[in-house]
Design an enzyme around this catalytic site. Sequence first.
Site, PDB file in Angstrom:
ATOM      1  N   CYS A 157       1.063  -1.191  -0.005  1.00  0.00           N
ATOM      2  CA  CYS A 157       0.025  -0.085   0.069  1.00  0.00           C
ATOM      3  C   CYS A 157       0.984   1.360   0.007  1.00  0.00           C
ATOM      4  CB  CYS A 157      -1.138  -0.054   1.110  1.00  0.00           C
ATOM      5  SG  CYS A 157      -0.052  -0.328   2.694  1.00  0.00           S
ATOM      6  N   SER A 176       3.251  -2.104   3.944  1.00  0.00           N
ATOM      7  CA  SER A 176       3.358  -0.705   3.724  1.00  0.00           C
ATOM      8  C   SER A 176       4.405   0.028   3.099  1.00  0.00           C
ATOM      9  CB  SER A 176       3.076  -0.087   5.284  1.00  0.00           C
ATOM     10  OG  SER A 176       4.275   0.081   5.738  1.00  0.00           O
ATOM     11  N   ASP A 177       4.436   0.885   2.297  1.00  0.00           N
ATOM     12  CA  ASP A 177       5.679   1.628   2.090  1.00  0.00           C
ATOM     13  C   ASP A 177       6.300   2.017   3.256  1.00  0.00           C
ATOM     14  OD1 ASP A 177       7.528   2.611   0.239  1.00  0.00           O
ATOM     15  OD2 ASP A 177       6.146   3.570  -1.020  1.00  0.00           O
ATOM     16  N   CYS A 178       7.648   2.312   2.965  1.00  0.00           N
ATOM     17  CA  CYS A 178       8.583   2.666   4.085  1.00  0.00           C
ATOM     18  C   CYS A 178       8.230   3.939   4.841  1.00  0.00           C
ATOM     19  CB  CYS A 178      10.041   2.349   3.607  1.00  0.00           C
ATOM     20  SG  CYS A 178      10.189   0.986   2.857  1.00  0.00           S
ATOM     21  N   SER A 200       5.151   4.608   6.221  1.00  0.00           N
ATOM     22  CA  SER A 200       4.081   5.020   5.773  1.00  0.00           C
ATOM     23  C   SER A 200       3.024   5.181   7.288  1.00  0.00           C
ATOM     24  CB  SER A 200       3.165   4.102   4.906  1.00  0.00           C
ATOM     25  OG  SER A 200       3.541   4.117   3.472  1.00  0.00           O
TER      26      SER A 200
END
Length: 772
Positions: free
Chosen positions: A265, A298-300, A302
């Site tokens: 995401c 998750s994107d880093c 996020s």
Amino acid sequence: MATGVLPTAAAAMAIFLATILIPSLLVSAQKPTFACDVSSNPWLKNFTFCDASIEISRRVDDLVKRMTLQEKIGWLTNSAKGVGRLGIPDYEWWSEALHGVSYYGPGARFTGDLIPGSTSFPQVILTAASFNESLFYSIGKVVSTEARAMYNVGLAGLSFWSPNVNIFRDPRWGRGQETPGEDPLLVSKYGVAYVRGLQEREDGDRSRLKVASCCKHYTAYDVDNWKGIQRYSFNALVSRQDLEDTFNPPFRSCVVDGNVASVMCSYNQVNGKPTCGDYDLLAGTIRGQWKLNGYIVSDCDSLNEMFYAQHYTQTPEETVALAVNSGLDLNCGSFLVKNAQAAVNRGLLTEEAVNKAVSNNFATMMRLGFFDGEPSKRFYGNLGPKDVCTPANRELAREAARQGIVLLKNTPGSLPLSSSSIKSLAVIGPNANATHVMLGSYEGSSCGYTSPLQGLSNVVKTVYEPGCANVSCNIAQVQVMAAKKVAASANGVVLVMGTDQSIERESQDRVQITLPGQQQLLISEVAKAAKGPVILIIMSGGGMDIQFAKNDPKITSILWVGFPGEAGGAAIADIIFGYHNPGGRLPVTWYPQSYADRVSMTAMNMRANPATGFPGRSYRFYKGPTIYPFGYGLSYTTFTHEILHAPKQISVQLHETHICRSSNCTSIAAEESNSGNTGFEIHLEVKNTGGISGTHTVLLFWSSPRVHNAPEKQLLGFEKVNLGANEEGVVRFNVDVGKQMSVVDEEGKWRVGLGEHVLHIGELKHSLTVTI
């Protein structure tokens, strides 16, 4: 986290980028990271989760039951914490393999004494220009083999957060180069083929994974940093219609058709909700509707941005609970692992929810064989340094670049050049001797480089003049007189211009879509001075307004080469001297600068709006002038098409009480169109009418009746055919009316228009009517 300190993903990324630019450390080979080392710890054989013969769900349940809450929380972050008492080591989930094993992410690295580099394929946008699904798959297969080889000597993990299947919606997006382009079908086909290449094992065991792939960034993510508007807090306002028919199809295909092991995401919000905290998007859609067999990450940082930048929740504990309860399994970053226990203590997060998330993570690791004991005794245990940067792998990188390069302009008598008649070739431009630039972003250490200058010099005598110190080519740098002098003394000129990562990249979107600085001046002046053919090469991720060059008769040929990878220079020479006939097609629309001046990058609408003057986006909806259209590309030969077989009418059988039998309906639900014989074939004869062999990309487009603000036209399919001089062949397409010839209505539902549909192949058009 210190009070008053507002950490950001941007700061974290800056620190990380600084570390990867430091030359690789020379380290010795070490063992791969794995659990259940029964040979060293015989007591582990008593654990069910270490028994590879037992089904994965039972093994996961056994493992989770043995762990404390804190131990489970430790496996909800990318830097997973080992559990020594259970024989589980630390594990780093974050590795990248966008177009080769990358040094982005702490999970993979290169060593000068063991594996100094891996095969660096062209940046994705150029590979996509080949429109070749088998090539996409083959590249994925090579990348996963090299990744497994690196894992076996302790230099990589088994989980790789690639590919990027976002739609290249706006030409200014800095990360568009990472994507397969603007068309949902092409992006979907690329994503599925690359995922399968990465994940599918050569022994045919589909329950196991070679490596774990991840399709990112879900969803409607395509603004990084435009005029100060940052991805970390951007709220993408997207209609149900656009979400369903443009932004989500590649992710659905990744999960449903590619069986991808993970979906990431994104940072942004969609319609006011953070994607990593939206139950409908995660648990409802990815896992509920699409049935993901894997984990959601998750994107880093996020979650950090959700709390600090978006201010969406009141406390860190609420942020963590929202994400996990929405379906997130793994957090890239430390925010979740630091706040999960407090969220449980406050009653916001249950241990049952933690169990569910960590079970998805462990199931993926078990499919990878991480819990099967010593890797050297397993299926891929024989892979090692000998399997990285092999001659075959490096040749595939060259072939991928050749297949993707797009010929945009070619005056008769220009290309291909004759190596015997060119006595001196002037090679000019800031990218003429490019090496690392050719790799694009999310690169790794390559096996080596062949720059454009080197590739051309291997064929004919060359004289080199950069013309500018770098691609910014400001007025103080440009060396017009020196470049003109070189051009005037040569039989032909090759100008290698364009961009690099200082112009377009992650965290940097463009404002101008013209060539940077004084490049246009340099090109035009060199062209005036040249005595022979002038070949302009554009090295870039996004499209360029080069109308001046298109119109200039002194510029006899134009090639777009994307960021062509480690063998880019060799592939360019192959094209220029006719050793390979170009067959690439543009995977994006090339717009004029006036489009960028007129349209806000943050306007997410795809469809044109005459009332506001909004011109629309992509070939599917854009109504306006282009520099070059989607799918454009020339060849050194010519091809003709003739439709041999296609139906003129398709009849859909509806129940006699259906409302459309008594009312004048303009469309029916897509699932209803499956009634009756609604699948059909198209047989197309393709003939090479020129004097040399070539590979032709057949693009099948379709236009729906004008219902539900349907696309102007839509790609239905594509096929490659290789034909010798004056040879002909037959290309076949299988079309399912409900699945392929449906459009999305204003409520996000798929429907088939009733009435006249039109198929487009080159200049050919074929009408067929869908009736009830």
